[in-house]
Design an enzyme around this catalytic site. Structure first.
Site, short mmCIF file in Angstrom:
data_model
loop_
_atom_site.label_atom_id
_atom_site.label_comp_id
_atom_site.label_asym_id
_atom_site.label_seq_id
_atom_site.Cartn_x
_atom_site.Cartn_y
_atom_site.Cartn_z
N ASP A 190 -0.35 42.04 44.32
CA ASP A 190 -1.23 41.59 45.54
C ASP A 190 -1.37 40.54 45.90
O ASP A 190 -1.71 39.95 45.10
CB ASP A 190 -2.52 43.02 45.18
CG ASP A 190 -3.68 42.20 45.96
OD1 ASP A 190 -3.84 41.34 47.05
OD2 ASP A 190 -4.98 43.42 45.99
N HIS A 191 -0.86 39.56 47.33
CA HIS A 191 -1.25 39.23 46.69
C HIS A 191 -1.31 37.95 47.08
O HIS A 191 -1.86 36.64 46.77
CB HIS A 191 0.24 38.53 48.75
CG HIS A 191 -0.21 38.72 49.24
ND1 HIS A 191 -0.98 39.58 50.01
CD2 HIS A 191 -1.13 37.34 50.27
CE1 HIS A 191 -1.56 39.25 51.73
NE2 HIS A 191 -1.30 38.56 51.64
N HIS A 253 -6.97 44.43 47.95
CA HIS A 253 -7.36 42.44 48.16
C HIS A 253 -8.97 42.63 47.76
O HIS A 253 -8.84 41.59 46.98
CB HIS A 253 -6.82 42.15 50.03
CG HIS A 253 -5.52 42.36 49.87
ND1 HIS A 253 -4.39 42.09 49.02
CD2 HIS A 253 -5.67 42.18 51.15
CE1 HIS A 253 -3.33 42.36 50.01
NE2 HIS A 253 -3.47 42.48 50.75
C1 BG6 Z 1 -2.04 42.27 54.00
C2 BG6 Z 1 -2.14 43.31 54.91
O1 BG6 Z 1 -1.10 43.10 52.74
O2 BG6 Z 1 -2.13 40.95 54.09
C3 BG6 Z 1 -2.26 42.68 56.06
O3 BG6 Z 1 -1.22 45.26 54.71
C4 BG6 Z 1 -2.83 41.26 56.13
O4 BG6 Z 1 -2.45 43.46 57.75
C5 BG6 Z 1 -2.40 40.43 55.51
O5 BG6 Z 1 -2.81 41.04 57.71
C6 BG6 Z 1 -3.50 39.36 55.21
O6 BG6 Z 1 -2.93 38.20 54.60
P1 BG6 Z 1 -3.51 36.76 54.11
O7 BG6 Z 1 -2.40 35.71 53.28
O8 BG6 Z 1 -2.78 36.65 56.04
O9 BG6 Z 1 -4.41 36.86 54.47
#
Ligand code: BG6
Length: 515
Positions: A190-191, A253
């Site tokens: 989950d980045h 997230h």
């Molecule tokens: C991803 C989603 O996990 O996270 C995307 O699939 C979203 O839809 C993205 O745009 C947002 O990540 P960040 O790091 O750009 O806020």
């Protein structure tokens, strides 16, 4: 990793990294740049190799030039020494593979062993599946059948979200993976958990006498988590129309950030202790019991045509690969309760959406008002204290307190004191994927989601999805470029609160001190 070792300086053990989906967007934008940054920072030394795996044929030269492009475009480090670059890129090889054909894996095994010998790598293999989730199960099985797990060292599987579509499909996927990998070998990304400021939540909470004693229902009025995006669905209409905001952002997230805010202090800073505390928060989420409860507490919306920054924007239903009658939500806001001793009575409001006015992720902790007292209360309407954690793209924190307006006799004004971390550290703040790849190579699973977290999150989310499926008429609309449906404002107004401005949008009457 031992509890007192620092990951900041630790070199990854000798590892072969397999990037399945080597020609895809994620590899290009995030994974190769992350590997290069780790190399530049000395966290990868010369005993590593990367094998890019994908269907389409690619010569080694073509593959290495793709990597150079990806780094030039997306990496926080730029190549400034050709000799060093050549040393780095010689660790990369490519394998064209039909992922259903076992013979290909047998060839991959031979290629891997040759690289292990060449770079003196002790059989540690990290399989990163940057692929469509439907392929996770069969690739894992074929890795085993093709003998890729027969080496002496450790074997780890790193997989991207989404982990399933709902609880039953996640269970099925997990069962497939478990035929090959043990839970402790599976690293579910989950980045958001790799982001600097999400990791900083623990430190802000547990290292400050200012906050932890107040971190409960006696002192906190509510918590607000906003994850707003300006983008629409871009070229991902096919995936997104099936998923929607709740599954794309909510199940992972948003709930993960909520667990970091709400969890109890772990007894030790070890992965399982931390994840034990996080899953307890998920288990404490009060499930919505009926469609009416969902309707009262969760707002869903879809963007229609609108405008942002002077640019006309299409509605969601006009987007490429989206059903013109789609009922998929591109926005949701919800009120959640964490039913435990610490948080009883404190609403957690979360919201996320595409095509909102700004790109930002922020957590606002609103403290309860001071009891009205004779000295101040009668003459002034005091604003609540806020602690704001800015996660993305700006990183930092600010607190809002009440203070005397300088130079006046007794006027009180809100004073916001900000530490803008990204202004200070700028380009040097590591990307989420760097930390996560480095952690996985070390076997540190703290910032990856454990199966019970994923399952518990799905069982909470599934109730909402089910209620929505039963009453599609609840879908609200909002013009692209706006802050979402009015109902999301009402959700807080009913409780006497409001969404606080995000992205440093300055309210009148606040004195800002920026640092
Ligand atoms: C991803 C989603 O996990 O996270 C995307 O699939 C979203 O839809 C993205 O745009 C947002 O990540 P960040 O790091 O750009 O806020």
């Amino acid at each position: 990793m031992a509890e007192n070792q620092s990951m900041d300086t630790l070199q990854a053990p000798g590892t072969v990294f397999f990037i399945f989906g080597a020609t895809g967007d994620l590899a290009h934008r995030k994974l190769y740049p992350a590997i290069y940054s780790l190399y530049r920072e000395g966290k990868l030394s010369e005993d590593f190799a990367v094998i890019g795996v994908a269907r389409r044929p690619r010569s080694p030269e073509e593959f290495r030039s793709d990597i150079r492009e990806s780094i030039t475009e997306f990496c926080r480090y730029k190549v400034n020494n050709e000799e060093e670059w050549n040393r780095f890129v010689q660790h990369f090889e490519y394998k064209s593979l039909d992922i259903n054909n076992i013979d290909g894996y047998v060839e991959l095994k031979a290629q891997t062993e040759a690289l292990e010998q060449r770079f003196n790598i002790p059989g540690n293999r990290l399989f990163y599946l940057a692929l469509a989730p439907e392929l996770f199960g069969s690739v894992s099985l074929n890795l085993k059948k093709g003998g890729m797990l027969d080496s002496e060292g450790w074997h780890r599987l790193v997989i991207e979200k989404p982990f399933g579509y709902d609880l039953p499909s996640a269970e099925e996927l997990n069962a497939q993976l478990n035929q090959v990998f043990k839970e402790e070998e599976i690293y579910r990304i989950d980045h958001y958990l790799g982001k600097e400021m999400v990791q900083n939540i623990e430190v802000i909470r547990f290292a400050n006498a200012f906050f932890e004693p107040l971190w409960n229902n006696k002192h906190i009025a509510n918590v607000q988590i906003t994850l707003s995006e300006t983008v629409g669905v871009e070229e991902r209409g096919g995936y997104y129309d099936h998923a929607g905001a709740l599954r794309d952002m909510g199940q992972n997230h948003m709930l993960q950030m909520l667990t970091m805010i709400a969890m109890e202090p772990p007894s030790r800073l070890l992965p399982e202790d931390i994840r034990d505390e996080k899953v307890k928060v998920l288990r404490s989420l009060r499930p919505y019991q009926s469609s009416d409860e969902v309707r009262d507490n969760v707002v869903r919306g879809q963007y229609t045509a609108g405008e942002s920054g002077g640019k006309k924007l299409p509605g969601y239903r006009e987007e490429d690969k989206v059903d013109p009658n789609s009922n998929t939500e591109t926005y949701f806001a919800a009120k959640l309760w964490v039913d435990n001793f610490r948080w009883a009575g404190v609403p957690f409001y979360i919201r996320t959406g595409k095509r909102l006015p700004v790109k930002t992720t922020e957590v606002v902790v609103e403290f309860k008002n001071m009891p009205t007292n004779v000295y101040l209360g009668q003459r002034h309407s005091l604003q609540p204290n806020l602690l704001v954690i800015r996660v993305n793209p700006m990183e930092g924190i600010y607190i809002k307190i009440n203070a005397k307006n300088p130079g006046t006799e007794s006027e009180i004004k809100p004073l916001a004191m900000e530490f803008c971390q990204s202004c200070q550290v700028g380009i040097n703040s590591p990307e989420a994927y760097e930390r996560l790849i480095h952690d996985a190579a070390h076997g540190d699973s703290t910032y990856f989601t454990r199966w019970d977290e994923v399952a518990t999150a799905w069982s909470f989310i599934d109730r909402i999805a089910k209620a929505w499926a039963e009453s599609p008429g609840d879908l609200r609309t909002y013009p692209a470029g706006s802050w979402g449906p009015q109902e999301a404002q009402d959700l807080l107004a009913k409780d006497g609160y409001k969404w606080w401005p995000v992205n440093g949008q300055e309210e009148d009457n606040v004195i800002w001190i920026k640092g």
